[in-house]
Design a protein around this motif. Structure first.
Motif, PDB file in Angstrom:
ATOM      1  N   ALA A 191      47.729  19.048  72.583  1.00  0.00           N
ATOM      2  CA  ALA A 191      47.510  18.204  71.413  1.00  0.00           C
ATOM      3  C   ALA A 191      47.051  16.852  71.934  1.00  0.00           C
ATOM      4  O   ALA A 191      47.174  16.567  73.135  1.00  0.00           O
ATOM      5  N   PRO A 192      46.506  15.992  71.088  1.00  0.00           N
ATOM      6  CA  PRO A 192      46.124  14.665  71.569  1.00  0.00           C
ATOM      7  C   PRO A 192      47.307  13.964  72.244  1.00  0.00           C
ATOM      8  O   PRO A 192      48.391  13.855  71.673  1.00  0.00           O
ATOM      9  N   GLY A 193      47.105  13.578  73.489  1.00  0.00           N
ATOM     10  CA  GLY A 193      48.152  12.892  74.228  1.00  0.00           C
ATOM     11  C   GLY A 193      49.208  13.787  74.833  1.00  0.00           C
ATOM     12  O   GLY A 193      50.165  13.284  75.428  1.00  0.00           O
ATOM     13  N   LEU A 194      49.042  15.110  74.728  1.00  0.00           N
ATOM     14  CA  LEU A 194      50.045  16.038  75.248  1.00  0.00           C
ATOM     15  C   LEU A 194      49.369  17.197  75.969  1.00  0.00           C
ATOM     16  O   LEU A 194      48.508  17.874  75.401  1.00  0.00           O
ATOM     17  N   ALA A 195      49.790  17.438  77.217  1.00  0.00           N
ATOM     18  CA  ALA A 195      49.262  18.541  78.010  1.00  0.00           C
ATOM     19  C   ALA A 195      50.409  19.403  78.499  1.00  0.00           C
ATOM     20  O   ALA A 195      51.580  18.997  78.467  1.00  0.00           O
ATOM     21  N   VAL A 196      50.093  20.605  78.951  1.00  0.00           N
ATOM     22  CA  VAL A 196      51.045  21.421  79.702  1.00  0.00           C
ATOM     23  C   VAL A 196      50.501  21.491  81.121  1.00  0.00           C
ATOM     24  O   VAL A 196      49.289  21.631  81.330  1.00  0.00           O
ATOM     25  N   ALA A 197      51.390  21.349  82.111  1.00  0.00           N
ATOM     26  CA  ALA A 197      50.903  21.216  83.485  1.00  0.00           C
ATOM     27  C   ALA A 197      51.944  21.709  84.473  1.00  0.00           C
ATOM     28  O   ALA A 197      53.146  21.507  84.283  1.00  0.00           O
ATOM     29  N   CYS A 217      52.832  15.109  80.047  1.00  0.00           N
ATOM     30  CA  CYS A 217      52.790  16.516  80.453  1.00  0.00           C
ATOM     31  C   CYS A 217      54.118  17.215  80.182  1.00  0.00           C
ATOM     32  O   CYS A 217      55.183  16.708  80.556  1.00  0.00           O
ATOM     33  N   VAL A 218      54.041  18.382  79.542  1.00  0.00           N
ATOM     34  CA  VAL A 218      55.177  19.300  79.460  1.00  0.00           C
ATOM     35  C   VAL A 218      55.141  20.132  80.743  1.00  0.00           C
ATOM     36  O   VAL A 218      54.154  20.829  80.998  1.00  0.00           O
ATOM     37  N   PRO A 219      56.171  20.063  81.585  1.00  0.00           N
ATOM     38  CA  PRO A 219      56.102  20.744  82.888  1.00  0.00           C
ATOM     39  C   PRO A 219      56.255  22.257  82.764  1.00  0.00           C
ATOM     40  O   PRO A 219      57.024  22.763  81.945  1.00  0.00           O
ATOM     41  N   VAL A 220      55.514  22.958  83.598  1.00  0.00           N
ATOM     42  CA  VAL A 220      55.568  24.418  83.691  1.00  0.00           C
ATOM     43  C   VAL A 220      55.801  24.756  85.162  1.00  0.00           C
ATOM     44  O   VAL A 220      55.154  24.188  86.046  1.00  0.00           O
ATOM     45  N   ASP A 224      55.959  30.447  86.298  1.00  0.00           N
ATOM     46  CA  ASP A 224      55.412  30.643  84.953  1.00  0.00           C
ATOM     47  C   ASP A 224      53.904  30.403  84.931  1.00  0.00           C
ATOM     48  O   ASP A 224      53.172  31.077  84.196  1.00  0.00           O
ATOM     49  N   ALA A 225      53.435  29.446  85.723  1.00  0.00           N
ATOM     50  CA  ALA A 225      51.996  29.185  85.774  1.00  0.00           C
ATOM     51  C   ALA A 225      51.242  30.403  86.292  1.00  0.00           C
ATOM     52  O   ALA A 225      50.166  30.746  85.792  1.00  0.00           O
ATOM     53  N   GLY A 245      54.691  36.025  76.139  1.00  0.00           N
ATOM     54  CA  GLY A 245      55.537  36.066  77.322  1.00  0.00           C
ATOM     55  C   GLY A 245      55.937  34.699  77.842  1.00  0.00           C
ATOM     56  O   GLY A 245      56.867  34.596  78.659  1.00  0.00           O
ATOM     57  N   SER A 246      55.283  33.640  77.383  1.00  0.00           N
ATOM     58  CA  SER A 246      55.595  32.279  77.850  1.00  0.00           C
ATOM     59  C   SER A 246      56.734  31.697  77.015  1.00  0.00           C
ATOM     60  O   SER A 246      56.582  30.674  76.342  1.00  0.00           O
TER      61      SER A 246
END
Length: 289
Positions: A191-197, A217-220, A224-225, A245-246
């Motif tokens: 989303a704007p201003g939000l990533a998964v990383a 960043c939401v950590p992964v 899981d990556a 599955g995530s």
């Protein structure tokens, strides 16, 4: 003439290209698929592949996108991963140059598709190699292009970066280990201003650069990556498509206030691609965030 434009990874998705997995099967072209094949798993049945892909298409339609279908070719099983052959930018489509011999023929079907839609290519990659899974248009005027030397190399990344910089964009070139196939295995916008990383793997300088541009960043985890946990597709308006599955990531995204559509895609993630890989956005709304 079509006016397909993509201004960001998170603008409302209006048109998207998929390819039915009629001929899909796992190929040992990336570390994830090689691991799957080494485990001697039973090859996916066509009916099961079609059922999972139909779940993805239903999620895209539920999000309000018009779904376009690329005719599959029997000798190109990884055409299902439509992300890689063409990247649509704010100025229109860019024809990529794929690295793997097993996938190079995909360019022909994409040229025919865009010609039939009256969609002219803005640019055509001609230096090194360039694949769409490494290109992330974060927001208007800001992009990051990954290069591992395995799929997108530095020359291919630099050529696209140069075209965007000539348009006044800020573009970061981000090197990473080719073990991870594409940058979208490690990073995607939600989303704007939000990533998964996958912050355990990504360089701290990249994470700091994102933070400097107002992106959290939401950590992964690495584990899981490598199961395509980071490989999500933003639909806009705080909605995302993420593989069923995530589970940990999907819970984290919902905790952030996002609506998560979670099709079952295990047969594709085992081959090295998730929702981001299986979709090529053709048109997104521009946004000002």
């Amino acid at each position: 003439m079509s006016s397909w434009r993509v201004f960001s990874e998170t603008g409302v998705l209006r048109d998207v290209l998929v390819c039915p997995p009629d001929h899909y099967h796992w190929l040992p072209t990336n570390s994830i698929a090689r691991r799957t094949l080494s485990e001697a798993r039973q090859a996916p049945a066509r009916a099961h592949l079609l059922a999972q892909h139909a779940e993805l298409v239903a999620a895209l339609a539920q999000g309000g996108a018009t779904v376009h279908r690329l005719p599959p070719e029997p000798h190109l099983p990884y055409m299902a991963y439509t992300r890689d052959s063409v990247v649509v930018t704010h100025r229109g489509p860019v024809l990529c140059q794929l690295e793997r011999p097993q996938r190079r023929g995909e360019y022909a079907g994409l040229i025919d598709f865009h010609a039939a839609q009256g969609s002219a290519f803005w640019r055509k990659s001609s230096a090194g190699t360039l694949e769409g899974g490494d290109v992330h248009i974060i927001r208007p005027g800001l992009a990051v292009i990954g290069h591992s030397g395995g799929r997108t190399d530095e020359a291919g990344a630099a050529q696209l970066a140069g075209w965007l910089r000539d348009e006044g964009w800020e573009v970061r070139l981000e090197p990473f280990d080719e073990h991870f196939l594409h940058l979208d295995v490690l990073f995607c916008m939600a989303a704007p201003g939000l990533a998964v990383a996958c912050t355990d793997v990504l360089e701290p300088g990249f994470v700091a650069w994102l933070k400097g541009h107002g992106i959290r960043c939401v950590p992964v985890s690495y584990r899981d990556a490598m199961q395509l946990g980071c490989n999500i597709l933003a639909l806009g308006r705080d909605r995302v498509v993420s593989a069923r599955g995530s589970t940990a990531l999907n819970a984290a995204l919902r905790a952030e206030g996002l609506s998560v559509l979670d099709p079952e895609l295990s047969l594709f993630t085992l081959g090295g691609g998730g929702p981001h890989c299986l979709t090529c956005p053709l048109a997104r709304e521009e946004f000002s965030a």
